[in-house]
Design an enzyme around this catalytic site. Structure first.
Site, mmCIF file in Angstrom:
data_model
loop_
_atom_site.group_PDB
_atom_site.id
_atom_site.type_symbol
_atom_site.label_atom_id
_atom_site.label_comp_id
_atom_site.label_asym_id
_atom_site.label_seq_id
_atom_site.Cartn_x
_atom_site.Cartn_y
_atom_site.Cartn_z
ATOM 1 N N SER A 10 0.866 -1.173 0.000
ATOM 2 C CA SER A 10 0.000 0.000 0.000
ATOM 3 C C SER A 10 0.905 1.225 0.000
ATOM 4 O O SER A 10 1.968 1.192 -0.642
ATOM 5 C CB SER A 10 -0.911 -0.088 1.221
ATOM 6 N N HIS A 37 -2.542 -1.293 -3.452
ATOM 7 C CA HIS A 37 -3.676 -0.381 -3.266
ATOM 8 C C HIS A 37 -3.396 0.881 -4.049
ATOM 9 O O HIS A 37 -2.311 1.414 -4.002
ATOM 10 C CB HIS A 37 -3.824 0.016 -1.794
ATOM 11 N N ASP A 130 -4.726 -4.553 5.629
ATOM 12 C CA ASP A 130 -4.940 -5.562 4.589
ATOM 13 C C ASP A 130 -3.672 -6.397 4.421
ATOM 14 O O ASP A 130 -2.570 -5.874 4.506
ATOM 15 C CB ASP A 130 -5.282 -4.844 3.271
#
Ligand code: SAM
EC number: 3.1.1.61
Lengths: 187, 285
Positions: A10, A37, A130
């Site tokens: 991310s 992401h 996540d």
């Protein structure tokens, strides 16, 4: 083709990828999947950017594409990327998980079910939780879990979560990641 | 948080087979990885502690089937999702369709209808409203009910308006609905040419001939064999020189039909060739 290497990241991960990709062997015998992401739409640019950094083929796959050795697959924006038992890719537009679509958890877990102990999954820099549950699934299927050394991460939340909540096999600095992947190539 | 894995592959197979035999809803050729996630999810939401419990409920309690279908099919949708797709419809497809006296469009797997209203807006702006018919179908009757109402959360309108502009829209998007507390109610003139009906792509047949079929983000839930079957259904339902629009990550590349269609833009839009062109292509490829 038995092995799969999946990279999840991310905020702050792109930098790491830009460092890792140029160092990868040009003829890897397994596929790599990258789940990053990113903000909604707009950037199919990402695959292009990454493709300029390596001789491996970088693709944003279509649904039901077959995983091929030596390819780098980028999870397309706004779809979860799953792996079927025949090693094809299924894309899925279901609800976001951890506020994310693609979700790293989804790909890690789904790959682990198919590739079992030959699953390698690394979680990079990020501010999101996540990926952690996915790493646990990888471990539960006897795969190998890796994480970027939080000290080197632009945002250390994600790697720290991984280290405190999963069984991590390797903690790597960005400059060690490519070497690790290349070594997998020599059986 | 990831769902715990309550279900084994074989159990899932046999449950889906049972449902197909008992109710005629056949999910056995849905993509395994995602349907498994969906079934896991429904077990969590409806608090089944074992797979056996889910199975019992499904087999014994016939009314539960509807809920099962609603939950395992993914209904997520948006207006003008992938604006560049709508831009291509606007610029490359609708002008072609404008030459027909009557334009029939099929939106298969339309979910709660956001896509149908988007196409209606395009048709209106192209001045084709008077001669267009929008057939919108889905397997799930409850999403069709919402589609018919054309009432969507107001919180989405900012995104939809941005999408609309990116698709080449030049009006004020808010002209198309009346804002009402939390909801936006889309204008009745958009609804006039819409026909909603349940249709199961797995088991129901072709019901008309169309100049444009739009089926987006439905085929990703099907395995390759089922996709091929549905492409055949679309081929049977599409006039020569008709158009087929798919989701941004879907392709007819894996299907035999591939050689009778050519992609008209970088978007996922294909055009069916004329009979002669088809023969020509088959002979020489
Ligand atoms: C993710 S939505 C896609 C909505 C819209 N087309 C879009 O792209 O935004 C998928 C839809 O396909 C429908 N569907 C699933 N299986 C189907 C089937 N066998 N026949 C018809 N529709 C189906 C679901 O009910 C759901 O509404």
């Amino acid at each position: 083709m038995e092995t799969i290497f999946i990279i999840g990241g991310s905020a702050g991960s792109l930098k790491v990828l830009l460092e890792v990709l140029p160092q990868l062997h040009h003829h890897l015998k397994f596929p790599i999947i990258i789940v990053l992401h990113r903000k909604g739409y707009a950037d199919s640019q990402l695959s292009f950017l990454l493709s300029t950094k390596t001789n491996l083929k970088v693709v944003e796959p279509d649904d039901k594409d077959i995983l091929e050795p030596g390819y780098i697959y980028i999870a397309p924006p706004d779809y979860h990327l799953l792996i079927e038992s025949d090693k094809t890719i299924s894309l899925d537009f279901s609800e976001k998980l951890n506020f994310s679509r693609p979700s790293i958890d989804v790909t890690f877990s789904s790959a682990a079910k198919v590739f079992k102990e030959n699953t390698f999954a690394i979680l990079l820099s990020g501010a999101n939780a996540d990926g952690v549950a996915g790493l646990n699934h990888v471990k539960a299927n006897n795969g190998t879990t890796l994480v970027q050394n939080p000290v080197t991460a632009e945002v250390n939340y994600m790697p720290l979560q991984a280290i405190t909540q999963s069984k991590i096999d390797f903690v790597l600095n960005p400059d060690e990641i490519a070497a690790f992947i290349n070594k997998l190539d020599v059986p | 948080m990831i769902e715990p894995d309550l279900i084994k592959d074989e159990e899932l197979e046999s449950l889906l087979t049972e449902i197909a035999e008992l109710y005629g809803y056949d999910f056995t050729q849905y993509s395994k990885a995602s349907i498994k996630r969906r079934v896991n999810r429904i077990c969590l939401i409806d608090k089944f502690t074992s797979f056996a419990e889910l199975r019992y409920q499904l087999i014994k309690q016939h009314s539960y089937l509807q809920r099962f279908i609603e939950e395992i099919t993914v209904n997520v949708t948006e207006m003008f999702r992938d604006p560049s797709f709508y831009k291509a419809l606007r610029e490359q497809v609708l002008p072609q369709l404008g030459t027909y006296p009557l334009i029939r469009i099929w939106l298969a797997g339309c979910s709660t209808g956001e896509e149908v209203y988007s196409v209606a807006i395009l048709a209106k702006e192209a001045g084709l409203m008077h001669k267009i018919l929008l057939y919108a179908t889905d397997i799930n009757p409850s999403v069709l009910e919402k589609a018919r109402n054309g009432i969507f959360p107001i919180s989405q309108m900012k995104l939809y308006s941005e999408n609309y502009i990116l698709s080449g829209g030049q009006r004020n998007f808010s002209e198309y609905y009346a804002a009402n507390y939390d909801f936006a109610r889309f204008n009745d003139d958009l609804k006039e040419k819409m026909i909603f009906a349940t249709h199961n792509l797995v088991s129901d047949r072709s019901f008309n001939e169309f100049q444009l079929i739009i089926c987006r983000n439905v085929l990703i839930y099907f395995d390759k064999d089922l996709q091929a079957k549905v492409f055949k259904l679309f081929d049977d339902s599409l006039e020569h020189l008709g158009f087929l629009g798919l989701g941004s990550k879907e392709t007819i590349r894996f299907s035999k039909l591939d050689k009778h269609y050519h992609q008209i833009s970088t978007e996922k839009i294909w055009r069916k060739q004329k009979e002669e062109q088809r023969r020509f292509k088959t002979d020489f490829t």
